[in-house]
Design a protein around this motif. Structure first.
Motif, mmCIF file in Angstrom:
data_model
loop_
_atom_site.group_PDB
_atom_site.id
_atom_site.type_symbol
_atom_site.label_atom_id
_atom_site.label_comp_id
_atom_site.label_asym_id
_atom_site.label_seq_id
_atom_site.Cartn_x
_atom_site.Cartn_y
_atom_site.Cartn_z
ATOM 1 N N ALA A 124 0.822 -1.212 0.000
ATOM 2 C CA ALA A 124 0.000 0.000 0.000
ATOM 3 C C ALA A 124 0.856 1.262 0.000
ATOM 4 C CB ALA A 124 -0.935 0.000 1.210
ATOM 5 N N VAL A 125 1.957 1.254 0.725
ATOM 6 C CA VAL A 125 2.841 2.417 0.760
ATOM 7 C C VAL A 125 3.518 2.586 -0.597
ATOM 8 C CG1 VAL A 125 4.849 3.462 1.875
ATOM 9 C CG2 VAL A 125 3.226 2.118 3.234
ATOM 10 N N ASN A 126 3.976 1.481 -1.157
ATOM 11 C CA ASN A 126 4.630 1.513 -2.468
ATOM 12 C C ASN A 126 3.703 2.089 -3.524
ATOM 13 O OD1 ASN A 126 5.735 0.216 -5.124
ATOM 14 N ND2 ASN A 126 7.340 -0.182 -3.617
ATOM 15 N N GLN A 127 2.460 1.637 -3.515
ATOM 16 C CA GLN A 127 1.489 2.124 -4.489
ATOM 17 C C GLN A 127 1.175 3.595 -4.262
ATOM 18 O OE1 GLN A 127 -1.911 3.169 -4.267
ATOM 19 N NE2 GLN A 127 -2.060 3.321 -6.502
ATOM 20 N N HIS A 128 1.082 3.994 -3.006
ATOM 21 C CA HIS A 128 0.704 5.370 -2.659
ATOM 22 C C HIS A 128 1.731 6.378 -3.171
ATOM 23 C CE1 HIS A 128 -1.094 8.581 -0.188
ATOM 24 N NE2 HIS A 128 0.136 8.919 0.133
ATOM 25 N N TYR A 129 3.022 6.070 -2.985
ATOM 26 C CA TYR A 129 4.058 7.013 -3.362
ATOM 27 C C TYR A 129 4.544 6.841 -4.802
ATOM 28 C CZ TYR A 129 4.551 8.452 1.528
ATOM 29 O OH TYR A 129 4.323 8.956 2.792
ATOM 30 N N CYS A 130 4.450 5.647 -5.353
ATOM 31 C CA CYS A 130 5.080 5.349 -6.646
ATOM 32 C C CYS A 130 4.108 5.272 -7.814
ATOM 33 C CB CYS A 130 5.860 4.033 -6.558
ATOM 34 S SG CYS A 130 7.152 4.030 -5.303
ATOM 35 N N ASN A 164 14.816 -0.881 -2.038
ATOM 36 C CA ASN A 164 13.595 -1.500 -1.521
ATOM 37 C C ASN A 164 12.363 -1.121 -2.331
ATOM 38 O OD1 ASN A 164 15.213 -2.587 0.435
ATOM 39 N ND2 ASN A 164 14.254 -1.533 2.163
ATOM 40 N N THR A 165 12.449 -0.034 -3.088
ATOM 41 C CA THR A 165 11.325 0.384 -3.924
ATOM 42 C C THR A 165 10.996 -0.668 -4.976
ATOM 43 O OG1 THR A 165 11.878 2.714 -3.563
ATOM 44 C CG2 THR A 165 10.477 2.233 -5.439
ATOM 45 N N PHE A 166 11.992 -1.467 -5.355
ATOM 46 C CA PHE A 166 11.783 -2.540 -6.325
ATOM 47 C C PHE A 166 10.885 -3.656 -5.784
ATOM 48 C CE2 PHE A 166 15.757 -0.869 -8.187
ATOM 49 C CZ PHE A 166 15.482 -0.957 -9.547
ATOM 50 N N ALA A 167 10.547 -3.616 -4.507
ATOM 51 C CA ALA A 167 9.831 -4.725 -3.878
ATOM 52 C C ALA A 167 8.421 -4.920 -4.419
ATOM 53 C CB ALA A 167 9.781 -4.533 -2.362
ATOM 54 N N GLN A 168 7.818 -3.851 -4.989
ATOM 55 C CA GLN A 168 6.442 -3.942 -5.484
ATOM 56 C C GLN A 168 6.371 -3.412 -6.916
ATOM 57 O OE1 GLN A 168 4.301 -5.549 -3.703
ATOM 58 N NE2 GLN A 168 5.417 -5.559 -1.749
ATOM 59 N N GLN A 169 5.300 -3.784 -7.618
ATOM 60 C CA GLN A 169 5.175 -3.479 -9.041
ATOM 61 C C GLN A 169 5.180 -1.973 -9.326
ATOM 62 O OE1 GLN A 169 5.384 -5.389 -11.699
ATOM 63 N NE2 GLN A 169 5.143 -3.589 -12.992
ATOM 64 N N ASP A 170 4.446 -1.180 -8.544
ATOM 65 C CA ASP A 170 4.431 0.262 -8.796
ATOM 66 C C ASP A 170 5.834 0.846 -8.680
ATOM 67 O OD1 ASP A 170 1.509 1.368 -9.089
ATOM 68 O OD2 ASP A 170 1.398 -0.121 -7.490
ATOM 69 N N GLY A 171 6.559 0.395 -7.686
ATOM 70 C CA GLY A 171 7.921 0.870 -7.508
ATOM 71 C C GLY A 171 8.824 0.460 -8.651
ATOM 72 N N ARG A 172 8.701 -0.781 -9.103
ATOM 73 C CA ARG A 172 9.528 -1.246 -10.223
ATOM 74 C C ARG A 172 9.256 -0.418 -11.480
ATOM 75 N NH1 ARG A 172 8.311 -6.287 -7.861
ATOM 76 N NH2 ARG A 172 6.646 -6.757 -9.348
ATOM 77 N N GLN A 173 7.995 -0.113 -11.700
ATOM 78 C CA GLN A 173 7.638 0.685 -12.878
ATOM 79 C C GLN A 173 8.211 2.098 -12.780
ATOM 80 O OE1 GLN A 173 3.480 0.559 -13.904
ATOM 81 N NE2 GLN A 173 3.617 2.320 -15.268
ATOM 82 N N LEU A 174 8.120 2.692 -11.601
ATOM 83 C CA LEU A 174 8.681 4.028 -11.416
ATOM 84 C C LEU A 174 10.190 4.013 -11.611
ATOM 85 C CD1 LEU A 174 8.370 7.008 -10.553
ATOM 86 C CD2 LEU A 174 8.607 6.237 -8.174
ATOM 87 N N MET A 175 10.864 3.017 -11.058
ATOM 88 C CA MET A 175 12.311 2.928 -11.180
ATOM 89 C C MET A 175 12.718 2.782 -12.643
ATOM 90 S SD MET A 175 13.508 3.210 -8.075
ATOM 91 C CE MET A 175 15.126 2.467 -7.989
ATOM 92 N N ALA A 176 11.978 1.992 -13.399
ATOM 93 C CA ALA A 176 12.292 1.808 -14.816
ATOM 94 C C ALA A 176 12.075 3.091 -15.597
ATOM 95 C CB ALA A 176 11.438 0.681 -15.392
ATOM 96 N N THR A 177 10.986 3.775 -15.300
ATOM 97 C CA THR A 177 10.644 5.003 -16.014
ATOM 98 C C THR A 177 11.667 6.105 -15.760
ATOM 99 O OG1 THR A 177 8.291 4.477 -15.839
ATOM 100 C CG2 THR A 177 8.854 6.744 -16.358
ATOM 101 N N LYS A 178 12.177 6.165 -14.557
ATOM 102 C CA LYS A 178 13.081 7.243 -14.165
ATOM 103 C C LYS A 178 14.523 6.760 -13.986
ATOM 104 C CE LYS A 178 9.968 10.422 -14.128
ATOM 105 N NZ LYS A 178 10.029 11.504 -15.156
ATOM 106 N N MET A 179 14.895 5.701 -14.676
ATOM 107 C CA MET A 179 16.233 5.142 -14.516
ATOM 108 C C MET A 179 17.321 6.157 -14.857
ATOM 109 S SD MET A 179 17.972 1.715 -16.150
ATOM 110 C CE MET A 179 18.576 2.555 -17.617
ATOM 111 N N ASP A 180 17.122 6.946 -15.897
ATOM 112 C CA ASP A 180 18.121 7.942 -16.277
ATOM 113 C C ASP A 180 18.433 8.880 -15.114
ATOM 114 O OD1 ASP A 180 18.010 6.846 -18.753
ATOM 115 O OD2 ASP A 180 17.248 8.614 -19.792
ATOM 116 N N ASN A 181 17.386 9.406 -14.479
ATOM 117 C CA ASN A 181 17.573 10.340 -13.369
ATOM 118 C C ASN A 181 18.283 9.669 -12.201
ATOM 119 O OD1 ASN A 181 14.987 10.775 -14.953
ATOM 120 N ND2 ASN A 181 15.135 12.768 -13.965
#
Length: 295
Positions: A124-130, A164-181
């Motif tokens: 729930a936290v991962n989804q909320h922020y990511c 740890n953001t990679f732990a959930q799907q929303d976080g993984r998607q955010l990390m992939a989208t913003k990998m350059d940054n």
């Protein structure tokens, strides 16, 4: 936007215990890579974190101070999310308190980042922020806390949080989208000789490698390998070097393009130096396998 800590003193005594990169025994001759699961930083002392928040709350500007009721809300949030499992979901009020805490001055914000490090594993936290609506603002604020002007403790804890953001799907998607940054922020800290920070950075790169291993995105792999190689060449401590080698090997396994990219980065001399070392054995043996792929 949705609305291991130390003893007293300005610098935190951060915990060094981290989840070791579990190896995947695909063949007896190579127990190190490709790595197929992310590595997290799970070690924590929630009471020490809350104690540090309370200590800072007593001396921070009055406009940012929490009253006892708000501190109780934060305690409840830590209790609900601290182990990172599904369990109960945090309330919007609890999430808002953490976000407010993350706005504290850079010399007082590290306990809030550490609380986030644990909480971000919770679905729930991962989804909320990511999520796609709020994730960009959330990540931008985190990366600001990992800028060169930020204290080393903040930077290290941000890198652990991103792992740890990679732990959930929303976080993984955010990390992939913003990998350059994210890779740009990592690059700004490569030259710093700080064991805990270096391990956190290497782990973050390893997690990107895990995510990219089965991808056909040559450009993303090239960007990741470039930062990995630069960090290997900076000759960090043994554990960071090991995780970088696993990242490199993971991306090169079954991918001739990635092998060619690493060859072009002139990192073989540094890998060979690690392969010639006596200890730790896992660094030496992993480096030998990476060197074989590059020769």
């Amino acid at each position: 936007m949705p609305a291991a800590m130390g003893a007293s003193g300005a610098a935190p005594q951060v915990q060094t215990g981290v989840q070791q990169p579990a190896v995947n025994n695909h063949t007896p001759s190579n127990p190190f890579f490709p790595k197929t699961s992310i590595v997290r930083f799970d070690t924590a002392n929630p009471q020490a974190m809350l104690g540090k928040v309370k200590e800072f709350n007593d001396v921070i500007d009055a406009s940012m101070q929490m009253n006892e009721e708000t501190f109780g809300i934060l305690q409840s949030f830590v209790n609900v999310t601290g182990d990172g499992t599904q369990g109960d979901s945090p309330t919007s009020q609890q999430l808002d308190v953490l976000w407010r805490l993350l706005q504290w001055p850079t010399d007082k914000v590290f306990p809030a980042i550490d609380i986030l490090r644990l909480a971000i594993r919770h679905p729930a936290v991962n989804q909320h922020y990511c999520n796609t609506k709020d994730g960009e603002e959330f990540l931008s604020h985190l990366l600001g806390l990992a800028s060169p002007s930020s204290p080393p403790a903040n930077r290290m804890l941000v890198f652990r949080t991103l792992c740890n953001t990679f732990a959930q799907q929303d976080g993984r998607q955010l990390m992939a989208t913003k990998m350059d940054n994210i890779l740009s922020t990592v690059s700004e800290s490569v030259a710093i000789k700080n064991k805990n920070m270096n391990i956190a950075m290497a782990t973050l790169l390893l997690n990107f490698a895990v995510e990219l291993h089965t991808s056909n995105d040559v450009e993303a792999k090239s960007q990741c390998l470039s930062v990995v190689s630069t960090m290997v060449a900076s000759e960090p401590d043994a554990e960071a070097s090991f995780r970088l080698l696993v990242a490199m090997g993971t991306l090169m396994t079954g991918d001739d393009n990635s092998v060619a990219i690493v060859r072009s980065l002139d990192v073989l001399a540094y890998v060979s130096k690690l392969a010639a070392s006596k200890e730790p054995a896992k660094v030496r043996d992993c480096a030998k396998l990476v060197a074989q792929m590059l020769n």
